[in-house]
Design a protein around this motif. Structure first.
Motif, PDB file in Angstrom:
ATOM      1  N   GLY A 104       0.597  -1.159  -0.099  1.00 33.87           N
ATOM      2  CA  GLY A 104       0.039   0.007   0.257  1.00 33.87           C
ATOM      3  C   GLY A 104       0.523   1.335   0.830  1.00 33.87           C
ATOM      4  N   LEU A 105       1.885   0.957  -0.248  1.00 37.87           N
ATOM      5  CA  LEU A 105       2.937   2.055   0.272  1.00 37.87           C
ATOM      6  C   LEU A 105       3.090   2.759  -1.248  1.00 37.87           C
ATOM      7  CD1 LEU A 105       5.929   1.424   2.353  1.00 37.87           C
ATOM      8  CD2 LEU A 105       3.915   3.494   3.088  1.00 37.87           C
ATOM      9  N   PRO A 106       2.785   4.637  -1.158  1.00 33.05           N
ATOM     10  CA  PRO A 106       3.509   5.008  -2.597  1.00 33.05           C
ATOM     11  C   PRO A 106       4.939   4.461  -3.430  1.00 33.05           C
ATOM     12  CG  PRO A 106       2.391   6.585  -1.125  1.00 33.05           C
ATOM     13  CD  PRO A 106       3.251   5.108  -0.588  1.00 33.05           C
ATOM     14  N   THR A 107       5.047   4.853  -4.240  1.00 36.50           N
ATOM     15  CA  THR A 107       5.622   4.201  -5.320  1.00 36.50           C
ATOM     16  C   THR A 107       7.453   4.981  -4.311  1.00 36.50           C
ATOM     17  OG1 THR A 107       4.304   2.792  -7.152  1.00 36.50           O
ATOM     18  CG2 THR A 107       7.465   3.737  -7.515  1.00 36.50           C
ATOM     19  N   MET A 108       6.913   6.267  -4.590  1.00 41.34           N
ATOM     20  CA  MET A 108       8.486   6.972  -4.024  1.00 41.34           C
ATOM     21  C   MET A 108       8.468   6.942  -2.910  1.00 41.34           C
ATOM     22  SD  MET A 108      10.640   8.888  -5.639  1.00 41.34           S
ATOM     23  CE  MET A 108      11.853   7.940  -4.659  1.00 41.34           C
ATOM     24  N   THR A 109       7.700   6.406  -2.175  1.00 43.80           N
ATOM     25  CA  THR A 109       7.838   6.451  -0.446  1.00 43.80           C
ATOM     26  C   THR A 109       8.511   4.862  -0.469  1.00 43.80           C
ATOM     27  OG1 THR A 109       5.820   7.557  -0.363  1.00 43.80           O
ATOM     28  CG2 THR A 109       7.030   5.840   1.721  1.00 43.80           C
ATOM     29  N   ALA A 110       7.965   4.100  -1.045  1.00 46.52           N
ATOM     30  CA  ALA A 110       9.206   2.624  -1.401  1.00 46.52           C
ATOM     31  C   ALA A 110       9.484   2.512  -1.441  1.00 46.52           C
ATOM     32  CB  ALA A 110       7.880   1.360  -1.840  1.00 46.52           C
ATOM     33  N   ARG A 111      10.656   3.120  -2.779  1.00 48.34           N
ATOM     34  CA  ARG A 111      11.190   3.228  -2.836  1.00 48.34           C
ATOM     35  C   ARG A 111      12.863   3.876  -1.614  1.00 48.34           C
ATOM     36  NH1 ARG A 111      12.491   5.779  -8.452  1.00 48.34           N
ATOM     37  NH2 ARG A 111      14.941   4.928  -8.694  1.00 48.34           N
ATOM     38  N   THR A 112      12.239   4.908  -1.394  1.00 42.71           N
ATOM     39  CA  THR A 112      12.952   5.373  -0.459  1.00 42.71           C
ATOM     40  C   THR A 112      12.920   4.378   0.721  1.00 42.71           C
ATOM     41  OG1 THR A 112      11.758   7.324  -1.161  1.00 42.71           O
ATOM     42  CG2 THR A 112      12.966   7.275   1.119  1.00 42.71           C
ATOM     43  N   LEU A 113      12.116   3.929   1.147  1.00 42.83           N
ATOM     44  CA  LEU A 113      12.477   3.134   2.285  1.00 42.83           C
ATOM     45  C   LEU A 113      13.432   1.728   2.135  1.00 42.83           C
ATOM     46  CD1 LEU A 113      11.768   2.775   4.968  1.00 42.83           C
ATOM     47  CD2 LEU A 113       9.784   1.536   3.837  1.00 42.83           C
ATOM     48  N   LEU A 147       7.584   8.339   5.395  1.00 42.35           N
ATOM     49  CA  LEU A 147       7.981   7.528   5.896  1.00 42.35           C
ATOM     50  C   LEU A 147       7.464   8.103   8.113  1.00 42.35           C
ATOM     51  CD1 LEU A 147      10.766   6.507   4.262  1.00 42.35           C
ATOM     52  CD2 LEU A 147       8.442   5.228   4.298  1.00 42.35           C
ATOM     53  N   GLU A 148       8.108   8.875   8.167  1.00 38.74           N
ATOM     54  CA  GLU A 148       7.984   9.823   9.588  1.00 38.74           C
ATOM     55  C   GLU A 148       6.834   9.197  10.337  1.00 38.74           C
ATOM     56  OE1 GLU A 148      11.231  13.519  11.053  1.00 38.74           O
ATOM     57  OE2 GLU A 148      10.165  13.307   8.966  1.00 38.74           O
ATOM     58  N   SER A 149       5.630  10.159   9.673  1.00 36.07           N
ATOM     59  CA  SER A 149       4.324  10.040  10.253  1.00 36.07           C
ATOM     60  C   SER A 149       4.391   8.089  10.154  1.00 36.07           C
ATOM     61  CB  SER A 149       3.760  10.085   9.251  1.00 36.07           C
ATOM     62  OG  SER A 149       2.940   9.837   7.986  1.00 36.07           O
ATOM     63  N   GLN A 150       4.708   7.667  10.151  1.00 38.22           N
ATOM     64  CA  GLN A 150       3.927   6.087   9.967  1.00 38.22           C
ATOM     65  C   GLN A 150       5.555   5.354  11.152  1.00 38.22           C
ATOM     66  OE1 GLN A 150       1.000   4.517   8.915  1.00 38.22           O
ATOM     67  NE2 GLN A 150       0.988   6.861   8.215  1.00 38.22           N
ATOM     68  N   SER A 175       7.523   1.022  13.894  1.00 40.56           N
ATOM     69  CA  SER A 175       5.698   0.709  13.199  1.00 40.56           C
ATOM     70  C   SER A 175       4.891  -0.307  13.151  1.00 40.56           C
ATOM     71  CB  SER A 175       6.704  -0.037  11.214  1.00 40.56           C
ATOM     72  OG  SER A 175       5.363   0.350  10.553  1.00 40.56           O
ATOM     73  N   THR A 176       5.320  -1.322  13.660  1.00 35.64           N
ATOM     74  CA  THR A 176       3.890  -1.767  14.486  1.00 35.64           C
ATOM     75  C   THR A 176       3.801  -1.404  15.531  1.00 35.64           C
ATOM     76  OG1 THR A 176       5.613  -4.394  13.903  1.00 35.64           O
ATOM     77  CG2 THR A 176       4.005  -4.422  14.672  1.00 35.64           C
ATOM     78  N   MET A 177       4.380  -0.390  16.056  1.00 36.02           N
ATOM     79  CA  MET A 177       3.088  -0.667  17.379  1.00 36.02           C
ATOM     80  C   MET A 177       2.398   1.028  17.058  1.00 36.02           C
ATOM     81  SD  MET A 177       4.232  -2.145  19.848  1.00 36.02           S
ATOM     82  CE  MET A 177       3.608  -1.106  21.575  1.00 36.02           C
ATOM     83  N   ALA A 178       2.685   1.649  16.214  1.00 33.97           N
ATOM     84  CA  ALA A 178       1.998   2.887  15.708  1.00 33.97           C
ATOM     85  C   ALA A 178       0.692   2.207  15.160  1.00 33.97           C
ATOM     86  CB  ALA A 178       2.723   3.453  14.241  1.00 33.97           C
ATOM     87  N   SER A 179       1.204   0.931  14.395  1.00 33.41           N
ATOM     88  CA  SER A 179      -0.370   0.191  13.218  1.00 33.41           C
ATOM     89  C   SER A 179      -0.759  -0.312  14.455  1.00 33.41           C
ATOM     90  CB  SER A 179       0.448  -1.171  12.797  1.00 33.41           C
ATOM     91  OG  SER A 179      -0.805  -1.897  11.627  1.00 33.41           O
ATOM     92  N   ALA A 180      -0.837  -1.355  16.066  1.00 31.89           N
ATOM     93  CA  ALA A 180      -1.290  -1.603  17.125  1.00 31.89           C
ATOM     94  C   ALA A 180      -2.257  -0.361  17.644  1.00 31.89           C
ATOM     95  CB  ALA A 180      -0.705  -1.859  18.144  1.00 31.89           C
ATOM     96  N   ARG A 181      -1.674   1.018  17.204  1.00 33.02           N
ATOM     97  CA  ARG A 181      -2.073   2.250  18.189  1.00 33.02           C
ATOM     98  C   ARG A 181      -3.275   2.271  17.430  1.00 33.02           C
ATOM     99  NH1 ARG A 181       2.787   3.346  20.180  1.00 33.02           N
ATOM    100  NH2 ARG A 181       3.322   4.453  17.808  1.00 33.02           N
ATOM    101  N   ALA A 182      -3.018   2.652  15.611  1.00 33.02           N
ATOM    102  CA  ALA A 182      -4.204   3.880  14.753  1.00 33.02           C
ATOM    103  C   ALA A 182      -4.957   1.901  15.447  1.00 33.02           C
ATOM    104  CB  ALA A 182      -3.255   2.890  13.727  1.00 33.02           C
ATOM    105  N   THR A 183      -5.345   0.626  14.857  1.00 38.02           N
ATOM    106  CA  THR A 183      -5.707  -0.273  15.096  1.00 38.02           C
ATOM    107  C   THR A 183      -6.389  -0.461  16.647  1.00 38.02           C
ATOM    108  OG1 THR A 183      -4.267  -1.433  14.043  1.00 38.02           O
ATOM    109  CG2 THR A 183      -6.700  -2.989  15.216  1.00 38.02           C
ATOM    110  N   ALA A 184      -6.542  -0.056  17.441  1.00 36.95           N
ATOM    111  CA  ALA A 184      -7.015   0.119  19.405  1.00 36.95           C
ATOM    112  C   ALA A 184      -8.071   1.902  18.848  1.00 36.95           C
ATOM    113  CB  ALA A 184      -5.558  -0.009  19.920  1.00 36.95           C
ATOM    114  N   HIS A 185      -7.250   2.611  18.478  1.00 39.14           N
ATOM    115  CA  HIS A 185      -8.129   3.885  18.022  1.00 39.14           C
ATOM    116  C   HIS A 185      -9.441   2.776  17.065  1.00 39.14           C
ATOM    117  CE1 HIS A 185      -8.625   7.996  17.746  1.00 39.14           C
ATOM    118  NE2 HIS A 185      -9.415   8.022  17.025  1.00 39.14           N
ATOM    119  N   LEU A 186      -8.845   2.693  16.116  1.00 41.27           N
ATOM    120  CA  LEU A 186     -10.306   2.350  15.615  1.00 41.27           C
ATOM    121  C   LEU A 186     -11.901   1.702  16.109  1.00 41.27           C
ATOM    122  CD1 LEU A 186     -12.132   1.848  12.800  1.00 41.27           C
ATOM    123  CD2 LEU A 186     -10.079  -0.252  12.718  1.00 41.27           C
TER     124      LEU A 186
END
Length: 245
Positions: A104-113, A147-150, A175-186
């Motif tokens: 799901g990452l945009p192309t430029m973001t994926a290449r940078t990472l 990438l910083e926001s994630q 990154s995983t913890m950020a995903s977990a927090r977003a899931t918990a917020h949902l």
């Protein structure tokens, strides 16, 4: 020809096979190619859900043109670190970026990472990333902001006061913890909706089920991430030497 470069027709057949739900191995057998060739091709060009034959062929031609027009290696240039094959590394970075694009990452973001992950130092300046990817600094800046926001990269300044973008051993944990927090917020928002829509109503029951599901997932992700970090990052004490036995 088996073993040769993929043709535009081959890529169209790959796209058709993916659309039909075939596995990479099944597609490979149809084209008389190694499964690894199909896997790399698909992941390098957006993943199974985003792969398009014509787009993949044009992208491959663009990469080939970039390689042909790249500056030649000057005499006396030191060999690549650790005896690496520069071309193989470049192709791997594209494949790695394809995995991120498929997630799901945009192309430029994926290449940078992918560029940062495959750098020994684990950090690069915006100018260094732009140079490696042959893109504008503005494109890099936008990718870094996402990438910083994630929680996937962080900034720091080096001894020359230049801003560097860093990935380290904790990047996937953060990154995983950020995903977990977003899931918990949902889950919190879904449960809030259940109370507003009225307990026992079909919509409230649906939202409560969503909340219970994402609560369980979020807690499981958090627990697994904490355990993985503790186990994988624990320094194993060196075995005692012969003199101390």
């Amino acid at each position: 020809m088996p073993g040769g470069r993929l043709t535009q027709q081959d890529r169209q057949q790959i796209a058709a096979g993916l659309a039909d739900g075939l596995t990479y191995a099944e597609i490979a057998r149809r084209l008389d190619r190694p499964t690894s060739t199909i896997t790399r091709e698909v992941m390098r060009n957006g993943g199974a859900t985003a792969y398009r034959g014509d787009l993949a062929h044009h992208a491959t031609e663009r990469r080939a043109r970039r390689r042909r027009t790249a500056a030649p290696i000057r005499p006396g240039t030191p060999p690549a670190a650790h005896g690496r094959d520069t071309e193989a590394v470049r192709e791997y970075e594209e494949t790695f970026a394809g995995v991120f694009i498929a997630s799901g990452l945009p192309t430029m973001t994926a290449r940078t990472l992918a560029c940062l992950f495959t750098t020994d130092a684990g950090s690069l300046t915006a100018a260094e990333i732009a140079g490696r990817l042959q893109v504008s600094p503005a494109s890099v800046s936008k990718a870094i902001a996402f990438l910083e926001s994630q929680g996937l990269v962080r900034r720091e300044r080096d001894e020359r006061r230049r801003e560097r973008y860093v990935v380290d051993n904790d990047v996937m944990y953060e990154s995983t913890m950020a995903s977990a927090r977003a899931t918990a917020h949902l889950g919190q928002i879904a449960r809030q909706g259940a109370s507003i829509l009225g307990p026992g109503s079909p919509a409230a029951v649906r939202l409560e089920n969503i909340a219970r599901f994402v609560d369980f997932v979020s807690e499981s992700i958090t627990r697994a991430a904490e355990q993985a970090r503790e186990i994988l990052h624990t320094k194993i004490e060196a075995a005692p030497s012969e003199e101390t036995r």
